[in-house]
Design a protein around this motif. Structure first.
Motif, PDB file in Angstrom:
ATOM      1  N   GLN A  77     -12.911  30.451  66.725  1.00 38.73           N
ATOM      2  CA  GLN A  77     -13.552  30.335  65.420  1.00 38.73           C
ATOM      3  C   GLN A  77     -12.466  29.985  64.403  1.00 38.73           C
ATOM      4  N   ALA A  78     -12.108  28.712  64.367  1.00 38.49           N
ATOM      5  CA  ALA A  78     -11.007  28.279  63.516  1.00 38.49           C
ATOM      6  C   ALA A  78     -11.206  26.810  63.172  1.00 38.49           C
ATOM      7  N   ASP A  79     -10.263  26.284  62.381  1.00 45.68           N
ATOM      8  CA  ASP A  79     -10.375  24.904  61.916  1.00 45.68           C
ATOM      9  C   ASP A  79     -10.199  23.916  63.062  1.00 45.68           C
ATOM     10  N   GLN A  80     -11.062  22.884  63.074  1.00 49.95           N
ATOM     11  CA  GLN A  80     -10.864  21.817  64.048  1.00 49.95           C
ATOM     12  C   GLN A  80      -9.563  21.091  63.764  1.00 49.95           C
ATOM     13  N   ILE A  81      -9.272  20.841  62.479  1.00 48.76           N
ATOM     14  CA  ILE A  81      -7.983  20.279  62.074  1.00 48.76           C
ATOM     15  C   ILE A  81      -7.416  21.151  60.961  1.00 48.76           C
ATOM     16  N   LYS A  82      -6.223  21.675  61.178  1.00 47.85           N
ATOM     17  CA  LYS A  82      -5.540  22.473  60.167  1.00 47.85           C
ATOM     18  C   LYS A  82      -4.567  21.619  59.370  1.00 47.85           C
ATOM     19  N   ASP A  83      -3.891  20.694  60.044  1.00 49.15           N
ATOM     20  CA  ASP A  83      -2.931  19.820  59.384  1.00 49.15           C
ATOM     21  C   ASP A  83      -2.822  18.543  60.211  1.00 49.15           C
ATOM     22  N   PHE A  84      -2.301  17.484  59.602  1.00 52.05           N
ATOM     23  CA  PHE A  84      -2.142  16.222  60.315  1.00 52.05           C
ATOM     24  C   PHE A  84      -0.981  15.449  59.711  1.00 52.05           C
ATOM     25  N   ALA A  85      -0.492  14.467  60.461  1.00 53.66           N
ATOM     26  CA  ALA A  85       0.633  13.656  59.993  1.00 53.66           C
ATOM     27  C   ALA A  85       0.530  12.273  60.615  1.00 53.66           C
ATOM     28  N   TYR A  86       0.841  11.251  59.827  1.00 55.90           N
ATOM     29  CA  TYR A  86       0.756   9.862  60.276  1.00 55.90           C
ATOM     30  C   TYR A  86       2.080   9.380  60.855  1.00 55.90           C
ATOM     31  N   ARG A  87       1.958   8.552  61.888  1.00 49.98           N
ATOM     32  CA  ARG A  87       3.064   7.753  62.397  1.00 49.98           C
ATOM     33  C   ARG A  87       2.517   6.349  62.622  1.00 49.98           C
ATOM     34  N   SER A 114     -12.640  13.400  43.057  1.00 49.38           N
ATOM     35  CA  SER A 114     -13.903  13.167  42.363  1.00 49.38           C
ATOM     36  C   SER A 114     -14.382  11.767  42.704  1.00 49.38           C
ATOM     37  N   GLY A 115     -15.358  11.306  41.954  1.00 52.50           N
ATOM     38  CA  GLY A 115     -15.863   9.956  42.143  1.00 52.50           C
ATOM     39  C   GLY A 115     -17.103   9.921  43.013  1.00 52.50           C
ATOM     40  N   LEU A 116     -17.549   8.709  43.305  1.00 53.58           N
ATOM     41  CA  LEU A 116     -18.789   8.498  44.047  1.00 53.58           C
ATOM     42  C   LEU A 116     -18.755   9.156  45.416  1.00 53.58           C
ATOM     43  N   TYR A 117     -17.579   9.150  46.058  1.00 56.70           N
ATOM     44  CA  TYR A 117     -17.456   9.684  47.411  1.00 56.70           C
ATOM     45  C   TYR A 117     -16.745  11.032  47.398  1.00 56.70           C
ATOM     46  N   GLN A 118     -17.073  11.866  46.399  1.00 55.87           N
ATOM     47  CA  GLN A 118     -16.385  13.141  46.216  1.00 55.87           C
ATOM     48  C   GLN A 118     -16.409  13.971  47.499  1.00 55.87           C
ATOM     49  N   ALA A 119     -15.265  14.565  47.808  1.00 55.52           N
ATOM     50  CA  ALA A 119     -15.143  15.424  48.984  1.00 55.52           C
ATOM     51  C   ALA A 119     -14.182  16.550  48.640  1.00 55.52           C
ATOM     52  N   THR A 120     -14.310  17.675  49.306  1.00 52.65           N
ATOM     53  CA  THR A 120     -13.498  18.850  49.005  1.00 52.65           C
ATOM     54  C   THR A 120     -12.343  18.963  49.994  1.00 52.65           C
ATOM     55  N   PRO A 121     -11.101  18.891  49.520  1.00 53.03           N
ATOM     56  CA  PRO A 121      -9.968  19.060  50.440  1.00 53.03           C
ATOM     57  C   PRO A 121     -10.015  20.431  51.098  1.00 53.03           C
ATOM     58  N   ALA A 122      -9.865  20.449  52.396  1.00 50.08           N
ATOM     59  CA  ALA A 122      -9.927  21.712  53.124  1.00 50.08           C
ATOM     60  C   ALA A 122      -8.658  21.968  53.913  1.00 50.08           C
ATOM     61  N   ARG A 123      -8.280  21.026  54.785  1.00 49.32           N
ATOM     62  CA  ARG A 123      -7.154  21.272  55.667  1.00 49.32           C
ATOM     63  C   ARG A 123      -6.383  19.978  55.912  1.00 49.32           C
ATOM     64  N   GLY A 124      -5.079  20.024  55.689  1.00 46.57           N
ATOM     65  CA  GLY A 124      -4.226  18.892  56.027  1.00 46.57           C
ATOM     66  C   GLY A 124      -4.010  17.938  54.878  1.00 46.57           C
ATOM     67  N   LEU A 125      -2.783  17.378  54.818  1.00 44.87           N
ATOM     68  CA  LEU A 125      -2.421  16.441  53.764  1.00 44.87           C
ATOM     69  C   LEU A 125      -1.294  15.557  54.270  1.00 44.87           C
ATOM     70  N   ASP A 126      -1.409  14.240  54.033  1.00 41.25           N
ATOM     71  CA  ASP A 126      -0.311  13.329  54.331  1.00 41.25           C
ATOM     72  C   ASP A 126      -0.559  12.008  53.612  1.00 41.25           C
ATOM     73  N   ARG A 127       0.513  11.256  53.434  1.00 45.04           N
ATOM     74  CA  ARG A 127       0.417   9.936  52.824  1.00 45.04           C
ATOM     75  C   ARG A 127       0.190   8.904  53.917  1.00 45.04           C
ATOM     76  N   CYS A 128      -0.854   8.107  53.768  1.00 49.87           N
ATOM     77  CA  CYS A 128      -1.178   7.098  54.770  1.00 49.87           C
ATOM     78  C   CYS A 128      -0.209   5.925  54.661  1.00 49.87           C
ATOM     79  N   PRO A 129       0.504   5.567  55.729  1.00 53.66           N
ATOM     80  CA  PRO A 129       1.469   4.457  55.641  1.00 53.66           C
ATOM     81  C   PRO A 129       0.797   3.100  55.496  1.00 53.66           C
ATOM     82  N   GLN A 130      -0.483   2.990  55.830  1.00 51.90           N
ATOM     83  CA  GLN A 130      -1.174   1.706  55.721  1.00 51.90           C
ATOM     84  C   GLN A 130      -1.637   1.419  54.298  1.00 51.90           C
ATOM     85  N   SER A 131      -2.228   2.407  53.649  1.00 53.65           N
ATOM     86  CA  SER A 131      -2.761   2.192  52.301  1.00 53.65           C
ATOM     87  C   SER A 131      -1.844   2.705  51.207  1.00 53.65           C
TER      88      SER A 131
END
Length: 691
Positions: free
Chosen positions: A573-583, A520-537
């Protein structure tokens, strides 16, 4: 190749310029051929007809061919995919793409000449397009499944020649056009092949191969001026290139100039974003002057000249490349004559694609980074056998290492992460956590695929009465959430849920840990594909529609962070990004739309600097305080290294920075954070500042 071709020409009639177009509603043609008198022959893919057009591209008649029309029901065969003209015998050759048979056709009547001939293509080939080399008596076709051209004996069907499609090694190019043409010129016996890399989205260039040895000729013709549509075939006559385009409810023909220039431009231009924000250009130098060099070369960025190079140059590094989408152009000059431009487009800095590989499996889905080795692990959503799915292992540079197979009784693997030092084994061991989209369970696996304990059912909270059931989409490890360390992206309800090792979320009254997050919030966006914890923030990042990655803070508010990854829409006809992971500062993205894995720059490392040294001299002193103040109050020059001016490293440049530096210089405050006093790169990369 990591760049979109946008080649330009300098005058009307130069190679690639549009000379005319024609549209044919409700037609579906699969290939075209020129006859010596200028007549154009177009092959209907399924109507059993060959269409005759004048040199002005006016339809003037049709003839049948011996393969006949396709059946009205699946599998809709035959699918006719190629046509060529044999000038020596004055007849047409037609390819049945369903059976790989060819037949000669009388262009006056449509009658077959002789028996059908079976082309002896290698196993796994898919033939499309025909071109006839009368001098060598070779019939050429494109193997669109294996990115190569194949030459056959038109009488016996025997395979005579094989030439791979040009591209990087390992292959970073996909074939987007399915036709080819043959031309005999003073330069040699040549094959014209439509080609495009994954970022172009389709064939937008004609590459030229020597039909004798398959070597790439150092001249490329941009064909983007042909317009929208899927390129199905091309034909070449003298200095004209005819491009066949398939569009919704119509077929179109575009006539382009094929005039060769007085001297060749550069070719094989590549542009590579770097982790530090620079961009490296490299090209093949085709200069024809003294010692085989041009007189000079100009480098342009977004249309503005940024460098003049010697005529023998083959590379250039833009160390001051800004962020965003950039178009680089290499412009040769021979004496007083300006040559043809060659250009490429890329995204630089955040979102830049550093490298990528086609996925060797069926459909790429989940992705995770090993916290101990930095290696990459990827799931395949397409079974290799009944209920058997594959998890593939790569190095950080995306070189394949191996794989293991896992059995799922139902569903497919979606969501993959690591559980570092899992205490459920003795001694603690890092385990893979593999999600299942149908059963909402997580399996715990060793790196060799061995299961550890039974599958864990995830107790994902239900939504409202009219909402769909929860569904596992992606997984991420969250070390900051106590026992509830596993973050789950709910694909159906578009929210993040935290659970413990037993699959249970914390109770609604537990305020010490996170339970649910619907951004939620001012920059609300809808999660669609992919989840990971950012090591920088330290915050969770999630994918949204398209190829964007957003961030939620500890209060579940969407922050201003916005990573627009330069991942193309792809051919599926599919997701540009389905999942991602940080290194560290790199994010790896699994793209089903391209069936590929992308290595993307999330946080540029920048150039080495000394924090506080804003004026670029040899020391940090009061002059740097003045320099920052002048910048803040718009009385001085721009600061070329903004990270250096962020003295307290809070991600902003404001009055607190010169104050911080003053306190340090007069012995009343701590020194600036690293890099200080020796130069180095910024260890905190999550801000918008760069150097």
């Amino acid at each position: 190749m990591l760049c979109l071709v946008v080649g330009a020409s300098i005058a009307s009639g130069a190679a690639g310029d549009l000379l005319g177009t024609a549209s044919f509603p409700d037609q579906r043609w699969s290939d075209i051929a020129f006859a010596p008198d200028g007549t154009v022959w177009a092959l209907g893919e399924a109507d059993g007809l060959i269409h005759r057009l004048s040199a002005a591209l006016v339809l003037s008649g049709t003839i049948p061919h011996p393969f006949g029309a396709a059946a009205p029901l699946p599998p809709f065969k035959p699918a006719c995919r190629g046509i060529a003209y044999d000038g020596a015998q004055s007849n047409l050759i037609v390819l049945n793409g369903s059976t790989f048979e060819i037949v000669r056709v009388n262009p006056a009547s449509g009658d077959g000449i002789g028996a059908f001939v079976l082309l002896q293509a290698p196993a796994g080939a898919a033939l499309a397009g025909l071109a006839f080399d009368a001098s060598g008596n070779v019939l050429w076709s494109v193997d669109s499944e294996n990115d190569r051209v194949l030459g056959f004996d038109p009488s016996s069907g025997a395979l005579l020649k094989t030439a791979p499609f040009p591209g990087d090694v390992p292959a970073e190019t996909y074939l987007h056009g399915t036709g080819l043409a043959y031309a005999s010129r003073a330069e040699g016996q040549l094959l014209y092949v439509p080609w495009g890399d994954i970022f172009a989205g389709r064939a937008d260039t004609v590459v030229i191969l020597n039909s004798v040895d398959g070597a790439q000729y150092p001249f490329e013709i941009p064909i983007g001026a042909a317009g929208d549509g899927v390129i199905r075939g091309i034909a070449v006559a003298a200095d004209t290139i005819l491009v066949l385009l398939s569009r919704t409810n119509e077929t179109a023909l575009a006539k382009l100039s094929g005039v060769w220039p007085s001297f060749l431009p550069v070719s094989e231009l590549a542009c590579r974003p770097q982790e530090n924000g620079a961009v490296v250009l490299a090209w093949r130098n085709n200069g024809s002057g003294l010692l085989g060099a041009y007189t000079e070369l100009s480098i342009l960025r977004n249309g503005t000249a940024i460098a003049q190079l010697g005529g023998n140059a083959v590379t250039y590094t833009d160390i001051d490349a800004p962020a965003g989408v950039l178009t680089y152009t290499v412009r040769p000059k021979q004496g007083l004559v300006r040559g043809l431009d060659r250009s490429r487009t890329l995204r630089n800095r955040r979102g830049a694609v550093l490298s990528w590989i086609p996925f060797a499996g069926g459909t790429v889905s989940g992705i995770a980074v090993d916290p101990e080795t930095g290696d990459i692990w990827v799931t395949d959503a397409k079974a290799v056998d009944t209920k058997l799915y594959r998890v593939r292992h790569f190095t950080p540079d995306l070189a394949p290492v191996g794989y293991f197979d896992v059995t799922l009784q139902s569903g497919a693997p979606y969501g993959l992460t690591f559980w570092p030092n899992a205490p459920i084994v003795d001694p603690p061991e890092t385990l893979l956590m593999l999600g299942n989209d149908a059963t909402n369970v997580v399996q715990k696996l060793r790196r060799n695929g061995t299961a550890v304990g039974g599958a864990v059912p995830l107790q994902l909270p239900a939504g409202g009465a009219d909402d769909p059931s929860p569904k596992v989409g992606s997984l991420a490890f969250d070390p900051a959430n106590g026992d509830y360390f596993l973050g789950v992206l709910d694909d159906n309800l578009h929210r993040i849920v935290w659970v413990d090792r037993y699959g249970f979320p914390p109770g609604p009254d537990n305020t010490l840990v996170r339970r649910l997050c619907t951004p939620s919030g001012l920059y609300q966006a809808t999660p669609a594909r992919g989840l990971d914890r950012c090591p920088q923030s330290g915050h969770f990042h999630f994918g949204v529609a398209g190829a964007a990655i957003r961030e939620v803070d500890a209060l579940c508010n969407v922050t201003t962070f916005d990573l627009q990854a330069y991942v193309p829409a792809g051919y599926r006809q599919a997701d540009q990004i389905k999942d991602f992971a940080y290194r560290e500062h790199i994010v790896y993205a699994a793209s089903p739309a391209n069936n590929a894995i992308f290595r993307i720059l999330a946080f540029p490392t920048g150039r080495p600097f000394v924090r506080g040294n804003t004026d670029g001299d040899a020391s940090v002193n009061v002059a740097d305080v003045v320099f920052i103040l002048m910048y803040l109050f718009e009385k001085g020059p721009d600061i070329t290294c903004l990270d250096a001016a962020d003295v307290n490293d809070d991600g902003r440049i404001d009055i607190s920075d010169p104050v911080y530096l003053l306190f340090y210089l007069f012995g009343s405050g701590p020194p600036p954070p690293a890099p200080f006093p020796a130069p180095g790169t910024d260890p905190t990369l999550a801000d918008e500042l760069s150097c």
